[in-house]
Motif scaffolding. Structure first.
Motif, PDB file in Angstrom:
ATOM      1  N   UNK A  91       0.820  -1.197   0.000  1.00 31.15           N
ATOM      2  CA  UNK A  91       0.000   0.000   0.000  1.00 31.15           C
ATOM      3  C   UNK A  91       0.860   1.256   0.000  1.00 31.15           C
ATOM      4  N   UNK A  92       1.925   1.232   0.761  1.00 23.98           N
ATOM      5  CA  UNK A  92       2.796   2.412   0.834  1.00 23.98           C
ATOM      6  C   UNK A  92       3.448   2.672  -0.511  1.00 23.98           C
ATOM      7  N   UNK A  93       3.921   1.615  -1.164  1.00 28.19           N
ATOM      8  CA  UNK A  93       4.551   1.778  -2.477  1.00 28.19           C
ATOM      9  C   UNK A  93       3.533   2.278  -3.499  1.00 28.19           C
ATOM     10  N   UNK A  94       2.310   1.763  -3.440  1.00 25.51           N
ATOM     11  CA  UNK A  94       1.270   2.220  -4.352  1.00 25.51           C
ATOM     12  C   UNK A  94       0.924   3.674  -4.137  1.00 25.51           C
ATOM     13  N   UNK A  95       0.855   4.094  -2.877  1.00 29.18           N
ATOM     14  CA  UNK A  95       0.564   5.497  -2.578  1.00 29.18           C
ATOM     15  C   UNK A  95       1.704   6.387  -3.053  1.00 29.18           C
ATOM     16  N   UNK A 107       1.459   6.723  -6.772  1.00 33.76           N
ATOM     17  CA  UNK A 107       0.358   7.617  -7.118  1.00 33.76           C
ATOM     18  C   UNK A 107       0.774   9.079  -6.966  1.00 33.76           C
ATOM     19  N   UNK A 108       1.450   9.403  -5.889  1.00 31.73           N
ATOM     20  CA  UNK A 108       1.920  10.782  -5.694  1.00 31.73           C
ATOM     21  C   UNK A 108       2.941  11.191  -6.749  1.00 31.73           C
ATOM     22  N   UNK A 109       3.869  10.301  -7.064  1.00 33.65           N
ATOM     23  CA  UNK A 109       4.854  10.613  -8.096  1.00 33.65           C
ATOM     24  C   UNK A 109       4.155  10.827  -9.436  1.00 33.65           C
TER      25      UNK A 109
END
Length: 109
Positions: free
Chosen positions: A1-5, A8-10
C-alpha cells in the motif's frame, strides 16, 4: 500500500494534466473542507438521510435522486460552515497559543 501510494503521488507530480486539475477551484475547495466532510457526512446520513428516506424517498427513483442531491448539498453546506466557523478559528487559536508559548520559553507538557 505504501509503495502504491508513493507511485500515485509521483504520478500526480509528473502528470501536468492531473496537477492542473487538482489546482483548480473545486478540488481546492473540497480539499479545504475535506476534514469537515469526514466528520459530518455520517451523522447527516444517519439522521437526515434516514428520516427523509422513510418519509419521501422509498417510493420512486426520482424521489431518491432528489434526496441524494439534497444530501450532497447538505454535506457540503454543513462542512463549509464547520470549516469556517469551527475548524479554521480553532487552528488559528492553536497556532497563536503555540507562538506565545515559544516566545515565553514555556515548555508544553
Amino acid at each position: 500500500r505504501i509503495a502504491g501510494a508513493a507511485c500515485l503521488l509521483v504520478g500526480i507530480f509528473l502528470c501536468p494534466v492531473v496537477r492542473v486539475f487538482l489546482e483548480a477551484a473545486i478540488p481546492r475547495f473540497l480539499g479545504r473542507i475535506s476534514f469537515a466532510i469526514y466528520l459530518v457526512h455520517f451523522p447527516l446520513l444517519c439522521f437526515i438521510g434516514s428520516f427523509c428516506y422513510i418519509h419521501f424517498g422509498q417510493y420512486s427513483v426520482v424521489n431518491m435522486l432528489v434526496l441524494i442531491g439534497f444530501y450532497f448539498f447538505a454535506v457540503l453546506a454543513v462542512s463549509y460552515g464547520f470549516t469556517v466557523f469551527i475548524d479554521e478559528p480553532t487552528l488559528r487559536c492553536i497556532s497563536y497559543l503555540k507562538r506565545r508559548i515559544k516566545q515565553h520559553g514555556v515548555r508544553p507538557i
